[in-house]
Design an enzyme around this catalytic site. Structure first.
Site, PDB file in Angstrom:
ATOM      1  N   LEU A 194       0.818  -1.214   0.000  1.00  0.00           N
ATOM      2  CA  LEU A 194       0.000   0.000   0.000  1.00  0.00           C
ATOM      3  C   LEU A 194       0.856   1.271   0.000  1.00  0.00           C
ATOM      4  CD1 LEU A 194      -2.353  -1.430   2.729  1.00  0.00           C
ATOM      5  CD2 LEU A 194      -2.940  -1.129   0.310  1.00  0.00           C
ATOM      6  N   LYS A 252      15.050  -0.715   5.970  1.00  0.00           N
ATOM      7  CA  LYS A 252      14.747  -0.130   4.655  1.00  0.00           C
ATOM      8  C   LYS A 252      15.123   1.363   4.608  1.00  0.00           C
ATOM      9  CE  LYS A 252      12.160   0.999   0.989  1.00  0.00           C
ATOM     10  NZ  LYS A 252      12.024   0.568  -0.327  1.00  0.00           N
TER      11      LYS A 252
HETATM   12  P1  NAD Z   1       1.085   2.367  -6.285  1.00  0.00           P
HETATM   13  O1  NAD Z   1       0.468   3.668  -5.980  1.00  0.00           O
HETATM   14  O2  NAD Z   1       1.419   2.031  -7.699  1.00  0.00           O
HETATM   15  O3  NAD Z   1       0.151   1.170  -5.727  1.00  0.00           O
HETATM   16  C1  NAD Z   1      -0.560   1.231  -4.521  1.00  0.00           C
HETATM   17  C2  NAD Z   1      -1.890   0.552  -4.736  1.00  0.00           C
HETATM   18  O4  NAD Z   1      -2.579   0.471  -3.492  1.00  0.00           O
HETATM   19  C3  NAD Z   1      -2.801   1.306  -5.702  1.00  0.00           C
HETATM   20  O5  NAD Z   1      -3.253   0.447  -6.737  1.00  0.00           O
HETATM   21  C4  NAD Z   1      -3.972   1.766  -4.805  1.00  0.00           C
HETATM   22  O6  NAD Z   1      -5.210   1.837  -5.449  1.00  0.00           O
HETATM   23  C5  NAD Z   1      -3.954   0.672  -3.752  1.00  0.00           C
HETATM   24  N1  NAD Z   1      -4.666   1.001  -2.524  1.00  0.00           N
HETATM   25  C6  NAD Z   1      -4.695   2.181  -1.860  1.00  0.00           C
HETATM   26  N2  NAD Z   1      -5.463   2.075  -0.767  1.00  0.00           N
HETATM   27  C7  NAD Z   1      -5.944   0.805  -0.749  1.00  0.00           C
HETATM   28  C8  NAD Z   1      -6.786   0.086   0.136  1.00  0.00           C
HETATM   29  N3  NAD Z   1      -7.311   0.658   1.226  1.00  0.00           N
HETATM   30  N4  NAD Z   1      -7.062  -1.199  -0.152  1.00  0.00           N
HETATM   31  C9  NAD Z   1      -6.541  -1.793  -1.258  1.00  0.00           C
HETATM   32  N5  NAD Z   1      -5.733  -1.166  -2.127  1.00  0.00           N
HETATM   33  C10 NAD Z   1      -5.443   0.118  -1.865  1.00  0.00           C
HETATM   34  O7  NAD Z   1       2.393   2.279  -5.369  1.00  0.00           O
HETATM   35  P2  NAD Z   1       3.668   1.299  -5.543  1.00  0.00           P
HETATM   36  O8  NAD Z   1       4.715   1.988  -6.329  1.00  0.00           O
HETATM   37  O9  NAD Z   1       3.177  -0.056  -5.941  1.00  0.00           O
HETATM   38  O10 NAD Z   1       4.208   1.284  -4.030  1.00  0.00           O
HETATM   39  C11 NAD Z   1       3.593   0.504  -3.029  1.00  0.00           C
HETATM   40  C12 NAD Z   1       4.484   0.483  -1.812  1.00  0.00           C
HETATM   41  O11 NAD Z   1       5.764  -0.063  -2.166  1.00  0.00           O
HETATM   42  C13 NAD Z   1       4.759   1.872  -1.209  1.00  0.00           C
HETATM   43  O12 NAD Z   1       4.733   1.771   0.183  1.00  0.00           O
HETATM   44  C14 NAD Z   1       6.150   2.212  -1.737  1.00  0.00           C
HETATM   45  O13 NAD Z   1       6.842   3.111  -0.894  1.00  0.00           O
HETATM   46  C15 NAD Z   1       6.787   0.837  -1.755  1.00  0.00           C
HETATM   47  N6  NAD Z   1       7.911   0.697  -2.703  1.00  0.00           N
HETATM   48  C16 NAD Z   1       7.778   1.132  -3.988  1.00  0.00           C
HETATM   49  C17 NAD Z   1       8.853   0.981  -4.865  1.00  0.00           C
HETATM   50  C18 NAD Z   1       8.747   1.441  -6.297  1.00  0.00           C
HETATM   51  O14 NAD Z   1       9.773   1.511  -6.984  1.00  0.00           O
HETATM   52  N7  NAD Z   1       7.548   1.750  -6.793  1.00  0.00           N
HETATM   53  C19 NAD Z   1      10.038   0.389  -4.427  1.00  0.00           C
HETATM   54  C20 NAD Z   1      10.128  -0.093  -3.126  1.00  0.00           C
HETATM   55  C21 NAD Z   1       9.035   0.076  -2.265  1.00  0.00           C
END
Ligand code: NAD
Length: 301
Positions: A66, A172
């Protein structure tokens, strides 16, 4: 019979993670607030749940990926209240990057209900999620982390047990704070060389074999045109976005404040990424974090 995983948050990271779990033979039930994310998950072989409750019914594992801690706490405790809906035997794995205090709260609330829960934030980005080679930094009971390996080995290349609940989040942010610091140091060093007549490729080659060698220089050179296949060579598109680095640095600063730790380099990195993010509106925030190079100069300068 295939084990069931309830997967919450099928975005840039969660989508490919869920798809790889389907490929590994798990029955994956997807729940996301965005219809497009759910549809993509269904196309990848997941089933779709109409509610959080439906998603966790009969699930052996619950995985969440999330955007932030407020959403994670709401999903597990205050809002949807998953902790009161999951099977008593389910193992909860929150892979979101959130404050350690959020993970600890989820861990404590789970413990009160005799539910097993760990934090397992990742490193490796979207590429690692797609390739199934993420690094998981887990916080929680050792036995629960070991039990999570049954799932995590299919989406990660390295699974670390950092310590108690919340420790995964601390590992992290320590890693990403260091990454920000050496990326900025690499960018300013390269620009200093260029400003004094050096070819950035030659300077990079020299520093790679000298004491300035570091991961940013070796794997992710921020100067355009020096290295093929990195964001710097495609206009800083794709990769690890400035806004996500800024989020992680903010979490690092929060943790430093809470533990009264001195993190002067991290604080400066946080300020510089804040300036950089705000310099060019939304587009800037979505660029790869190596675009901090632009703050020090441009190739044509
Ligand atoms: P993203 O915004 O692409 O995906 C998040 C998803 O969560 C969205 O599809 C959103 O609709 C959904 N969501 C929000 N509230 C929700 C709920 N209550 N119930 C169900 N779904 C819900 O973000 P991301 O890039 O996939 O990142 C997700 C996590 O991973 C973050 O915490 C981020 O910091 C971490 N992260 C991301 C990366 C990267 O490169 N993108 C790398 C390492 C860690």
């Amino acid at each position: 019979m295939a084990k069931k995983i309830a997967f919450f948050g099928l975005g840039n990271m969660g989508g490919p993670m869920a798809a790889n779990l389907v490929k590994a033979g798990f029955e994956v039930c997807a729940f996301d607030l965005q219809a497009a994310s759910v549809q993509k998950a269904v196309d990848d072989g997941c089933s779709a749940a109409a509610s959080e409750k439906e998603a966790v019914a009969g699930a052996d594992f619950v995985i969440s990926m999330l955007p932030n801690g407020a959403i994670a706490e709401s999903l597990y405790i205050d809002g949807a209240g998953l902790l009161d809906l999951v099977e008593p035997s389910a193992l909860l794995i929150d892979c979101s990057t959130v404050a350690a205090s959020s993970s600890r709260r989820i861990g404590e609330e789970a413990k009160k209900r005799n539910i097993r829960a760990i934090d397992a934030p990742v490193s490796g980005g979207v590429g690692g999620a797609q390739a199934g080679t993420l690094a998981f930094m887990c916080g929680g009971e050792g036995a629960d982390v070991d039990a999570a390996r049954e799932v995590l080995v299919h989406i990660g290349a390295n699974i670390f047990h950092a310590g108690a609940s919340g420790a995964g989040q601390i590992a992290k942010i320590c890693n990403n704070m260091l990454l920000a610091v050496h990326m900025i140091g690499t960018a300013e060093s390269l620009q200093l060389g260029v400003d004094n007549g050096l070819d950035p490729a030659v300077l990079s080659e020299i520093m790679l074999k000298s004491s300035g060698c570091n991961w940013s220089l070796e794997k992710y050179n921020p100067y355009p045109g020096v290295m093929d296949g990195v964001p710097a060579s495609r206009g800083y598109e794709g990769g690890f976005m400035v806004k996500l680095m800024q989020k992680d640095l903010g979490l690092a600063m929060e943790a430093a404040l809470a533990s009264k730790s001195s993190t002067p380099m991290g604080a400066l990195a946080n300020s510089l990424y804040g300036l950089h993010e705000n310099a060019g509106g939304d587009k800037q925030a979505d660029l790869d974090f190596s675009s901090i190079q632009q703050m020090f100069g441009q190739p044509e300068d």
